[in-house]
Structure formats: C-alpha cells, structure tokens
Scaffold this motif. Structure first.
Motif, short mmCIF file in Angstrom:
data_model
loop_
_atom_site.label_atom_id
_atom_site.label_comp_id
_atom_site.label_asym_id
_atom_site.label_seq_id
_atom_site.Cartn_x
_atom_site.Cartn_y
_atom_site.Cartn_z
N THR A 1 0.85 -1.18 0.00
CA THR A 1 0.00 0.00 0.00
C THR A 1 0.89 1.23 0.00
N TYR A 2 0.32 2.33 -0.46
CA TYR A 2 1.04 3.59 -0.48
C TYR A 2 0.16 4.66 0.16
N ILE A 3 0.66 5.28 1.16
CA ILE A 3 0.00 6.23 2.04
C ILE A 3 -1.36 5.69 2.50
N GLN A 4 -2.09 6.48 3.24
CA GLN A 4 -3.31 5.99 3.90
C GLN A 4 -4.59 6.25 3.11
N SER A 5 -4.45 6.55 1.81
CA SER A 5 -5.64 6.96 1.07
C SER A 5 -6.12 5.95 0.04
N GLY A 6 -5.79 4.68 0.24
CA GLY A 6 -6.38 3.63 -0.58
C GLY A 6 -5.69 3.36 -1.89
N ASN A 7 -4.39 3.22 -1.87
CA ASN A 7 -3.62 2.88 -3.04
C ASN A 7 -2.95 1.53 -2.79
N HIS B 1 -3.55 16.78 -11.36
CA HIS B 1 -4.36 15.73 -10.74
C HIS B 1 -4.99 14.91 -11.84
N VAL B 2 -5.23 13.64 -11.54
CA VAL B 2 -5.89 12.79 -12.52
C VAL B 2 -7.08 12.11 -11.83
N THR B 3 -8.23 12.22 -12.49
CA THR B 3 -9.43 11.52 -12.03
C THR B 3 -9.62 10.31 -12.93
N PHE B 4 -9.48 9.13 -12.35
CA PHE B 4 -9.67 7.88 -13.08
C PHE B 4 -11.16 7.61 -13.16
N LEU B 5 -11.65 7.40 -14.37
CA LEU B 5 -13.08 7.23 -14.60
C LEU B 5 -13.43 5.76 -14.75
N LYS B 6 -14.62 5.41 -14.27
CA LYS B 6 -15.07 4.02 -14.32
C LYS B 6 -16.43 3.97 -15.01
N GLY B 7 -16.44 3.46 -16.21
CA GLY B 7 -17.69 3.33 -16.95
C GLY B 7 -17.81 4.34 -18.08
N GLU B 8 -18.93 4.24 -18.77
CA GLU B 8 -19.22 5.14 -19.89
C GLU B 8 -19.74 6.47 -19.37
N LEU B 9 -19.17 7.54 -19.84
CA LEU B 9 -19.61 8.85 -19.36
C LEU B 9 -20.61 9.48 -20.31
N LYS B 10 -21.38 10.43 -19.77
CA LYS B 10 -22.33 11.20 -20.57
C LYS B 10 -21.56 12.37 -21.18
N ASN C 1 -3.36 12.92 -6.90
CA ASN C 1 -2.43 13.93 -7.38
C ASN C 1 -1.34 13.25 -8.21
N TRP C 2 -0.57 14.05 -8.90
CA TRP C 2 0.41 13.48 -9.83
C TRP C 2 1.51 12.71 -9.10
N LYS C 3 1.93 13.21 -7.94
CA LYS C 3 2.98 12.51 -7.18
C LYS C 3 2.53 11.09 -6.85
N THR C 4 1.33 10.94 -6.36
CA THR C 4 0.80 9.61 -6.03
C THR C 4 0.66 8.76 -7.28
N SER C 5 0.14 9.35 -8.35
CA SER C 5 -0.06 8.60 -9.60
C SER C 5 1.23 8.01 -10.12
N THR C 6 2.31 8.78 -10.09
CA THR C 6 3.58 8.27 -10.61
C THR C 6 4.28 7.37 -9.60
N LYS C 7 4.09 7.62 -8.32
CA LYS C 7 4.71 6.78 -7.30
C LYS C 7 4.17 5.35 -7.37
N LEU C 8 2.90 5.19 -7.65
CA LEU C 8 2.31 3.86 -7.76
C LEU C 8 2.97 3.08 -8.90
N LYS C 9 3.23 3.75 -9.99
CA LYS C 9 3.92 3.12 -11.12
C LYS C 9 5.32 2.68 -10.69
N GLU C 10 6.02 3.53 -9.97
CA GLU C 10 7.37 3.20 -9.50
C GLU C 10 7.35 2.02 -8.53
#
Length: 174
Positions: A37-43, A97-106, A160-169
C-alpha cells in the motif's frame, strides 16, 4: 502472475477508517501476492494469477474486514500506465491531478465541466481519465470528483500526480 493497481475512494475520511496493515493482510488472505500500500488513502499494488472479478473480490474482502463497501477501481499495470501517460507534458507536476473514470460517461456533461474551470486551470478528457491542472490549488477547484461524477454520470477517483507516478514506481516501472 500479473501486477495490478487498485484505487480505493473515500477511505480514512468521513468515518471509513481502514488501516493499511489490516488491508494488506486481508488481501493476502485472498491469495494475492506482494501486496503493498502507499499512504493511507487507498492505493494498493498487488499481484494475482486471477484476472476476472478482482474488484468484486476486493470489495467483498473490505466489507468482511471493515464492515462497509467502497468505490474502487483495479487496473492491470499496463492499463494504468497507458492512462497516466496521456497527461499533457507541460506545467509543474505538483499542480496536476488525474481523475480515473469508471464506466461510460455522458458526453453532454463535458461542456459543463469545462465551463466551471478557474482562470488558471486546464482540464483534459482522455481515455479513462480527466487530467486537471490547477496551479491555484486542488482545494479551490470546482472540478472535483463529486462534480465530475454528477455531470458525467460516471464513478471516479482522483489522485495527485505525485501519487499517480509513485504507484507506477512501486510496481517496478520508472
């Protein structure tokens, strides 16, 4: 064995407390390997031989362990990387920041999302994600996850971008 990244929305805020050590242990009990896991926010990064039904299994595991259901998304590592590599290559990383989307959007809601952006903000709709550049701070933007969900009729979770790229690392990619 495939590597996955899970993004859990809305934990450790609003009364949904989840200790990461307990989450790791519960997921390991599912037979998932190298759970981190990475930090306390559900990664969560993990490996599994399974490929189908992972979100349902994780949600059920969380319900059994913590007593509540969550919104979550699980990505095959390659798919996650493909999404984050769509980010426009300008501006200071700390304001993205990146918002990951789930499903078909309107699609008809996209104009309304764009109409509320601040004077210094930029917003981009890409495959599977919305990228938001907000140099005045994410805390003041009107383009937050709840607003995106309401206007586009799709679930999402933002990092946020730091978290997004840290997960990849952490998953072993630079």
């Amino acid at each position: 064995m495939k590597t996955y990244i899970a993004l859990i929305r809305g934990i450790n805020v609003g009364g949904k407390v989840m200790k990461m050590a307990e989450l790791r242990a519960a997921l390991e009990n599912l037979g998932w390997m190298n759970v981190e896991t990475y930090i306390q926010s559900g990664n969560v990064i993990f490996q599994s031989m399974e490929g189908m039904g992972l979100e349902e299994k994780m949600d059920q595991c969380i319900q059994n362990t913590f007593g509540y259901s969550v919104d979550l998304q699980i990505f095959l590592l390659e798919d996650y990387v493909r999404i984050i590599h769509q980010r426009p290559e300008h501006g200071d990383d700390k304001f993205w920041h990146v918002t990951f989307l789930k499903g078909e959007l309107k699609r008809e809601g996209w104009e309304e999302v764009c109409s509320v952006k601040g004077p210094n903000e930029e917003v981009y709709l890409k495959e599977g994600a919305i990228f938001l550049y907000c140099p005045d701070g994410y805390g003041i933007t009107q383009i937050h996850t709840n607003f995106i969900e309401k206007k586009l009729g799709v679930k999402g979770t933002t990092r946020n971008w730091k978290t997004s790229t840290k997960l990849k690392e952490l998953a072993g990619l630079k």
